[in-house]
Design a protein around this motif. Structure first.
Motif, mmCIF file in Angstrom:
data_model
loop_
_atom_site.group_PDB
_atom_site.id
_atom_site.type_symbol
_atom_site.label_atom_id
_atom_site.label_comp_id
_atom_site.label_asym_id
_atom_site.label_seq_id
_atom_site.Cartn_x
_atom_site.Cartn_y
_atom_site.Cartn_z
ATOM 1 N N ARG A 32 0.854 -1.184 0.000
ATOM 2 C CA ARG A 32 0.000 0.000 0.000
ATOM 3 C C ARG A 32 0.892 1.237 0.000
ATOM 4 N NH1 ARG A 32 -3.090 -1.075 5.238
ATOM 5 N NH2 ARG A 32 -1.056 -1.878 5.747
ATOM 6 N N PRO A 33 0.813 2.042 -1.036
ATOM 7 C CA PRO A 33 1.653 3.240 -1.106
ATOM 8 C C PRO A 33 1.462 4.135 0.122
ATOM 9 C CG PRO A 33 0.504 2.896 -3.188
ATOM 10 C CD PRO A 33 -0.071 1.918 -2.195
ATOM 11 N N GLY A 34 2.581 4.605 0.660
ATOM 12 C CA GLY A 34 2.526 5.505 1.803
ATOM 13 C C GLY A 34 2.258 4.828 3.130
ATOM 14 N N ARG A 35 2.183 3.515 3.159
ATOM 15 C CA ARG A 35 1.919 2.757 4.398
ATOM 16 C C ARG A 35 3.055 1.777 4.628
ATOM 17 N NH1 ARG A 35 -3.646 2.430 6.033
ATOM 18 N NH2 ARG A 35 -2.644 1.625 7.893
ATOM 19 N N THR A 36 3.341 1.544 5.882
ATOM 20 C CA THR A 36 4.318 0.530 6.244
ATOM 21 C C THR A 36 3.578 -0.758 6.543
ATOM 22 O OG1 THR A 36 5.824 2.172 7.176
ATOM 23 C CG2 THR A 36 6.137 -0.119 7.869
ATOM 24 N N ASP A 37 3.913 -1.813 5.839
ATOM 25 C CA ASP A 37 3.293 -3.117 6.067
ATOM 26 C C ASP A 37 4.233 -3.960 6.915
ATOM 27 O OD1 ASP A 37 0.939 -2.719 4.441
ATOM 28 O OD2 ASP A 37 2.260 -2.841 2.711
ATOM 29 N N LEU A 38 3.678 -4.631 7.910
ATOM 30 C CA LEU A 38 4.463 -5.460 8.815
ATOM 31 C C LEU A 38 3.952 -6.887 8.719
ATOM 32 C CD1 LEU A 38 6.541 -5.608 11.178
ATOM 33 C CD2 LEU A 38 4.599 -5.197 12.704
ATOM 34 N N TYR A 39 4.870 -7.821 8.575
ATOM 35 C CA TYR A 39 4.510 -9.231 8.468
ATOM 36 C C TYR A 39 5.286 -10.028 9.498
ATOM 37 C CZ TYR A 39 2.764 -7.706 3.970
ATOM 38 O OH TYR A 39 2.100 -7.043 2.982
ATOM 39 N N PHE A 40 4.644 -11.051 10.018
ATOM 40 C CA PHE A 40 5.308 -11.982 10.924
ATOM 41 C C PHE A 40 5.427 -13.315 10.212
ATOM 42 C CE2 PHE A 40 6.651 -13.984 14.731
ATOM 43 C CZ PHE A 40 6.086 -15.247 14.739
ATOM 44 N N VAL A 41 6.633 -13.817 10.130
ATOM 45 C CA VAL A 41 6.885 -15.140 9.569
ATOM 46 C C VAL A 41 7.664 -15.905 10.625
ATOM 47 C CG1 VAL A 41 7.964 -16.473 7.727
ATOM 48 C CG2 VAL A 41 6.988 -14.217 7.228
ATOM 49 N N GLY A 42 7.091 -16.967 11.100
ATOM 50 C CA GLY A 42 7.749 -17.758 12.145
ATOM 51 C C GLY A 42 7.968 -19.184 11.689
ATOM 52 N N PHE A 43 9.076 -19.747 12.103
ATOM 53 C CA PHE A 43 9.407 -21.129 11.771
ATOM 54 C C PHE A 43 9.749 -21.879 13.044
ATOM 55 C CE2 PHE A 43 10.429 -18.703 7.998
ATOM 56 C CZ PHE A 43 9.925 -19.470 6.986
#
Length: 75
Positions: A32-43
């Motif tokens: 999304r332009p102008g937004r910070t996207d945060l993702y969690f990837v866990g193993f």
């Protein structure tokens, strides 16, 4: 070892990892332009020890509590 999960060292599990990761990453929303996207990837590194799975789930809960997933989605 939990009999409801296949052995982490089995051929089917090992060869399926890339497809599982590709599928999960393909489901991410577009940037999304102008937004910070945060993702969690866990193993969980060792499928024979439930403690690793619990650790990943605990880390995910912390992420969800601090940064509520958009639309409440979390896996």
């Amino acid at each position: 070892m939990d009999p409801s999960y296949p052995s982490a060292a089995s051929e089917a599990v090992l060869t399926g990892q890339q497809d599982l990761l590709d599928d999960a990453l393909g489901e991410l929303d577009d940037e999304r332009p102008g937004r910070t996207d945060l993702y969690f990837v866990g193993f969980a590194g060792d499928g024979t020890e439930d403690v690793f799975r619990r650790d990943v789930l605990a880390a995910q809960r912390v992420m969800d509590e601090r940064w509520t997933p958009r639309g409440g989605r979390s896996r």
